[in-house]
Enzyme design. Structure first.
Site, PDB file in Angstrom:
ATOM      1  N   SER A 147      50.862 -29.361 -32.780  1.00 54.16           N
ATOM      2  CA  SER A 147      51.033 -29.791 -34.165  1.00 54.16           C
ATOM      3  C   SER A 147      51.248 -31.298 -34.254  1.00 54.16           C
ATOM      4  O   SER A 147      51.311 -31.836 -35.357  1.00 54.16           O
ATOM      5  CB  SER A 147      52.205 -29.051 -34.806  1.00 54.16           C
ATOM      6  OG  SER A 147      53.363 -29.247 -34.042  1.00 54.16           O
TER       7      SER A 147
ATOM      8  N   HIS B 226      44.924 -26.519 -35.093  1.00 49.32           N
ATOM      9  CA  HIS B 226      46.342 -26.435 -35.447  1.00 49.32           C
ATOM     10  C   HIS B 226      46.553 -25.357 -36.492  1.00 49.32           C
ATOM     11  O   HIS B 226      46.300 -25.555 -37.678  1.00 49.32           O
ATOM     12  CB  HIS B 226      46.843 -27.804 -35.955  1.00 49.32           C
ATOM     13  CG  HIS B 226      48.263 -27.766 -36.409  1.00 49.32           C
ATOM     14  ND1 HIS B 226      48.752 -28.558 -37.411  1.00 49.32           N
ATOM     15  CD2 HIS B 226      49.309 -27.010 -35.987  1.00 49.32           C
ATOM     16  CE1 HIS B 226      50.038 -28.287 -37.596  1.00 49.32           C
ATOM     17  NE2 HIS B 226      50.385 -27.354 -36.745  1.00 49.32           N
TER      18      HIS B 226
ATOM     19  N   GLU C 127      44.192 -26.923 -39.350  1.00 51.99           N
ATOM     20  CA  GLU C 127      43.705 -28.298 -39.186  1.00 51.99           C
ATOM     21  C   GLU C 127      42.807 -28.315 -37.951  1.00 51.99           C
ATOM     22  O   GLU C 127      43.246 -27.925 -36.860  1.00 51.99           O
ATOM     23  CB  GLU C 127      44.873 -29.271 -38.995  1.00 51.99           C
ATOM     24  CG  GLU C 127      45.597 -29.599 -40.283  1.00 51.99           C
ATOM     25  CD  GLU C 127      46.785 -30.538 -40.071  1.00 51.99           C
ATOM     26  OE1 GLU C 127      47.067 -31.352 -40.962  1.00 51.99           O
ATOM     27  OE2 GLU C 127      47.444 -30.450 -39.009  1.00 51.99           O
TER      28      GLU C 127
ATOM     29  N   ASN D 167      51.754 -32.679 -40.900  1.00 52.42           N
ATOM     30  CA  ASN D 167      53.068 -33.008 -40.333  1.00 52.42           C
ATOM     31  C   ASN D 167      53.367 -34.503 -40.379  1.00 52.42           C
ATOM     32  O   ASN D 167      54.513 -34.907 -40.412  1.00 52.42           O
ATOM     33  CB  ASN D 167      53.180 -32.485 -38.901  1.00 52.42           C
ATOM     34  CG  ASN D 167      53.483 -30.997 -38.893  1.00 52.42           C
ATOM     35  OD1 ASN D 167      53.882 -30.434 -39.925  1.00 52.42           O
ATOM     36  ND2 ASN D 167      53.281 -30.348 -37.775  1.00 52.42           N
TER      37      ASN D 167
END
Ligand code: 3HC
Length: 699
Positions: free
Chosen positions: A408, A429, A441, A479
């Site tokens: 991540s 991800h 992702e 993130n």
């Protein structure tokens, strides 16, 4: 431009054929063509009956959403529908594919409906913040009754052809070519010469008096915040209590109001953004993909197990490897438990569960990946470990197999460099829980080959995920942005705002859960560990403030829900966050040590402080080319982080607030807070200077 509606007559049957690829959307041109061809066929003495059909993958899949503006219904189809319904000759709709929205409304105005047995029929307008605007709220209750009609309109869920037959929405199913079956049926009814049944003249049986209050409560809850909700109820009620024409007028006014609403605009934006996100700007759409027949997953923990479930549920054989035998047994039993829960909730048939489980095989050695076409590692977030895994995979996997990391935050390029095939490496991800969350992702390394990217995008669609491409950076799109969101939530606590107030302000904004409760749910130790890992890798922050609360709570054994206490406390086995003076004292102590004075902060500041860092960081992400377009970022945040879909994602929201106002507010915070955190992104300043919006950057 060729005509989107054509007419051909064979043996006295007029075929009115819609041809408007890709989904035969009911555009203004299609509506006009439909009207003209039906009128011609009705006037042709050689024609005894009309079959309405469409070429390509589907019958009309809805009104053309691209034509919806702010000035009322884009498609005035009522004259078209009247031409169909009033026609003296029988009109039979031959239905295949997805008969949605305006498509189903057209079909309901026909005298008979014959559906291919694989067809799906629905009124999904509510998913776009709308209600049916071409007579659907009036004709559907007349055809199938009030309760099922309200259910279909208020949930937007389609029904199968068989369910449609049982409901009385279609008259017959076809196993063969639906157009031929419809033509035969049309010839038969034409010979019978009985007056064609007209949906609008059917009467509706009124429901029990308590029905409306119960329905209002149900819809009020399920469609909370959506202006279409009350309109749907009022229009369906009008179908029971008022003449057809009056119901139609009410529906028209309601549709016009909804189509102009900010919520519908946001949902329409997301509809198109999701489809655009599937395209990679510099990779042609017809790029050949690599065949994926077997998938490997490393790590039987929460992420690895969830990823294995995604593929197994979608029909892929999966090899799940964990070098720790006990972890593998535990992981498999969690997977079994998750499937069992889905069966118990009625979301999955037992036979599908058994099939999915039979597709998962387990092993403790990477040699089991020899026949895998794609391997995804979901091991701990430790770069040395990941590089070792990639080196091993490079050795055991066949040439051409794709190697992916579920990291991540970590750098995909460094993992790729551990292999002799960096072109075959990328990031996939998944979001936790991977078997539930729709977002993925797809992280493109500097060396990732175009066909590997194309394969990944195709695959995500097959496993029913929504994919967004991200470049390599710390945290990728989602993130990386969450850092500012979490930072401000923590600073607000240090400035004296109680956790529950922060969560309340953000749930009122539309998040299903506030950032503080979310932290407790995920586990405060996760963030603390990630920060330590970043520190170790030389990516640590020089600002102690945002991380101090979590660090101290974790040191005190308060990891969140899983230990019964974090920033809130929890009753044994409970998940409801309860205010906790112990946590408040830890926060107050930390604030004192850092010399942060408590002050009065209103809800608007809480929202702005948490949301505007998302916008600012997103502008940087766009400028760096990490995200392809603003809509991709909105898709990430709506599908991965609970950003309210009715606000369209952070950048659609920023556009709707107005970028000059957003920039002003960021400048205010920069002057009052920490300029390191609140320096406006150059792209944001540029857009404001040029009088443009994020939407202008969409392609
Ligand atoms: N209007 C305009 N374009 C549409 C469209 C519509 N109603 N439905 C789909 N498209 C476009 C998509 O944007 C996409 O374009 P692209 O290739 O340029 O990206 C293309 O058609 C194919 O769509 P999908 O990628 O979604 O293809 P799928 O095969 O996966 O799905 C579908 C097909 C099930 C029809 C899906 O597209 C869908 O659900 N569409 C929306 C259906 C809908 O909401 N209908 C109601 C519209 S509102 C209405 O009818 C109001 C009326 O009551 C007056």
């Amino acid at each position: 431009m060729s005509d989107p509606v054509n007419l051909s007559v064979e043996d006295g049957i007029a075929f009115v054929i819609i041809d408007n690829p890709p989904v035969n959307a009911l555009s203004a041109r299609v509506a006009a063509g439909l009207h003209d061809r039906v009128t011609e066929a009705a006037a042709d003495p050689a024609v005894t009956a009309i079959v309405l059909t469409a070429v390509g993958r589907t019958f009309i899949a809805g009104a053309d959403i691209t034509e919806f503006g702010g000035d009322g219904p884009a498609v005035d189809v009522h004259t078209v529908l009247a031409a169909l319904e009033d026609c003296a000759k029988p009109v039979v709709a031959a239905l295949h594919g997805t008969i949605y929205g305006g498509g189903l409304e057209v079909a309901m105005a026909c005298h008979y409906r014959i559906a291919d047995d694989a067809a799906r029929l629905g009124l999904p307008e509510v998913k776009l913040g709308l209600l049916p605007g071409a007579g659907g709220t009036q004709r559907l209750p007349r055809l199938i009754g009030v309760a099922p009609a309200l259910e279909m309109i208020s949930t937007g869920k389609p029904v199968t052809a068989q369910d449609a037959l049982n409901l009385g929405l279609v008259d017959r199913l076809s196993k063969g070519d639906v157009r031929t079956v419809a033509a035969r049926f049309a010839a038969t009814v034409a010979r019978q010469k009985s007056p064609p049944p007209r949906t609008r003249t059917r009467t509706v049986i009124p429901p029990a008096p308590s029905f409306w209050d119960e329905a209002a409560a149900r819809i009020g809850k399920s469609l909370r915040g959506l202006p279409a909700g009350p309109h749907i109820l009022a229009c369906v009620r009008a179908a029971v209590e008022r003449p057809f024409k009056e119901g139609l007028d009410l529906e028209g006014q309601a549709f016009a109001a909804c189509v102009r609403s900010r919520e519908s605009e946001a949902l329409r934006h997301l509809f198109f953004a999701e489809r655009r996100a599937a395209r990679i700007k510099d990779i042609p759409r017809d790029t050949a993909t690599r065949p994926i027949a077997r998938v490997g997953v490393i790590g039987a923990g929460t992420m690895g197990g969830g990823i294995a479930m995604c593929f197994a549920s979608a029909g892929y054989p999966v090899t799940l490897v964990d070098i720790n035998e006990a972890a593998l047994t535990r992981g498999l039993s969690t997977i079994q438990g998750n499937y069992a829960a889905s069966v118990a909730k009625g979301r999955l048939a037992a036979i599908d569960r058994d099939a999915a489980l039979s597709r998962i095989r387990t092993a403790t050695d990477y040699a089991a990946f020899a026949d895998a076409d794609l391997v995804i590692e979901a091991a701990f977030e430790d770069m040395d470990l990941k590089r070792r895994i990639f080196r091993d995979l490079d050795r055991v996997c066949r040439p051409g197999a794709i190697l992916a990391s579920n990291t991540s935050t970590l750098n995909i390029d460094q993992m790729a460099a551990a292999t002799a095939r960096p072109g075959d490496v990328l990031g996939l991800h998944f979001f936790s829980p991977a078997n539930v969350m729709r977002l993925l992702e797809v992280v493109r390394g500097v060396a990732t080959a175009p066909d590997v990217m194309a394969t990944a995008m195709d695959l995500t669609r097959r496993i029913c995920k929504v994919a967004v491409v991200s470049g390599v950076c710390d945290g990728f799109i989602g993130n990386r942005m969450v850092a500012g969101y979490g930072r401000e939530a923590n600073l607000l606590m240090l400035e004296g705002v109680e956790p529950a107030r922060i969560d309340k302000a953000l749930t009122e904004f539309g998040f299903p859960m506030g950032p503080i409760a979310m932290g407790d749910m995920v586990g405060l130790d996760i963030g603390v560990k990630a920060a330590a890992e970043a520190e170790k890798a030389g990516r640590g922050s020089d600002d102690p403030r945002p991380g101090i609360i979590a660090k101290r709570l974790v040191a005190a054994g308060r990891l969140g829900q899983k230990t019964g206490a974090g920033l809130y406390r929890y009753e044994p086995g409970g998940r409801r966050p309860l205010p906790d003076p112990v946590a408040l004292a830890i926060i107050a102590d930390a604030a004192r040590e850092l010399g942060i004075e408590p002050r009065d902060i209103d809800d608007q500041e809480i929202v702005d402080r948490c949301i505007l860092p998302l916008v600012n960081e997103a502008a940087r992400i766009l400028a760096e080319g990490i995200a392809q377009r603003p809509g991709d970022i909105d898709i990430v945040w709506v599908n991965g982080y609970g950003f309210p879909s009715l606000r369209g994602g952070p950048l659609f929201y920023a556009d709707s607030v107005g970028l000059p106002a957003v920039l002003n507010r960021i400048r205010q915070f920069r002057n009052r807070q920490d300029p390191r955190d609140w320096t406006p992104a150059p792209l944001l300043e540029q857009l404001v200077a040029e009088g443009r919006r994020f939407a202008d950057l969409e392609d």
